[in-house]
Write a protein that holds these residues in place. Structure first.
Motif: not given
Length: 129
Positions: A38, A40, A62-67, A86, A88-89
């Motif tokens: 994810r 950062k 913070r970690l990006d909460r995008a799918e 999965d 990475s975003n």
């Protein structure tokens, strides 16, 4: 002379913040192909106590909460029953653009720092005469 020191403090806090941002951006770029990674993100916060007006520091990372992107590759060791896993975003174009912005902000703070240093040096040279 305190105005010069305040200017040096402000610009050095900006350089420190942008250097931290660049470090996290480079981690994102390095992990663009890491499954499950994810992105950062960092935020800047004003220093409220004991600092000069306008001084910044890096807030929480913070970690990006995008799918996360789903990648179809049935031969991959992490693939599930559907043959997907999965990724990475991290969007490489966004990271490169953010890195360029952070680099330019760092350079602007460096120029302010250098200009204030030169002005202080000039003042000291005048006072010595």
């Amino acid at each position: 002379m305190s105005d010069f020191l305040q200017t040096l403090t402000l610009s050095s806090s900006g350089m420190t913040a942008q250097a931290t941002r660049l470090r996290h951006l480079s981690e994102n770029i390095a992990n663009v192909d890491t499954p499950g990674y994810r992105r950062k993100t960092v935020s800047f916060e004003a220093v409220l106590q004991g600092g000069a007006a306008g001084q910044v520091e890096v807030g929480k990372v913070r970690l990006d909460r995008a799918e996360l992107t789903r990648i179809y590759d049935p031969g991959h060791p992490l693939a599930d029953a559907t043959g997907s896993y999965d990724g990475s975003n991290v969007d490489l174009m966004i990271e490169i653009a953010d890195a360029r912005e952070a680099q330019r902000s760092y350079e602007a703070n460096l120029k302010v720092f250098d200009q204030a240093r030169q002005m202080a040096q000039g003042l000291l040279d005048l006072l010595r005469r």
